[in-house]
Motif scaffolding. Structure first.
Motif: not given
Length: 141
Positions: A46, A99-100, A102, A107, A109
């Motif tokens: 992010s 696969y993330s 948060h 976030f 990933q």
């Protein structure tokens, strides 16, 4: 909270211990089967977590460290290392095309490649630990 941990950072040490608890002892690490993931390839991150990163075609990697009350996601950008402190109550995990992880509107990933497959057991253990620590057993009733 995100900290630049390229060099020793007193604020990071204090905040991580306050929010997540002290790091596990050697015996606890052995009992848990390890507290750190291997290297995971980052697909996307992010904007708030980029912290001055210039856009190039480099490959970024990260890893995850377990703590008693949360996790720390360590990742690199160029020659700098950053640590993202996430308590379990703020942690959300998504396992879809990537696969993330948060938390707080941010976030990371991770690619689902060979590195992901090697860390699958650790990631499952991390998700189970979150359930155990937050006592989310009421879903089973």
């Amino acid at each position: 909270m995100i900290f630049n941990t390229t060099y020793k950072n007193e604020d990071y040490l204090f905040e991580s211990d306050q929010q997540l608890g002290k790091s596990f002892s050697i015996m606890e690490r052995i009992r848990l089967g390890g507290i750190g993931s291997g290297r995971l390839m980052i697909h996307q991150i992010s904007p708030k977590l980029k912290l001055g990163k210039l856009e190039f075609s480099e490959i970024d990697y990260g890893n995850i460290e377990l703590r008693p009350k949360g996790i720390i996601v360590h990742y690199t950008s160029k020659l700098e290392r950053f640590s993202w402190v996430i308590p379990y109550y703020r942690l959300n995990l998504y396992n879809a095309q990537f696969y993330s992880i948060h938390a707080n509107g941010n976030f990371i990933q991770f690619e689902k490649n060979k590195n992901y497959k090697e860390n699958k057991k650790f990631l499952d253990r991390m998700a189970q630990r979150k359930i155990d620590v937050l006592d989310l057993g009421y879903y089973d009733e």
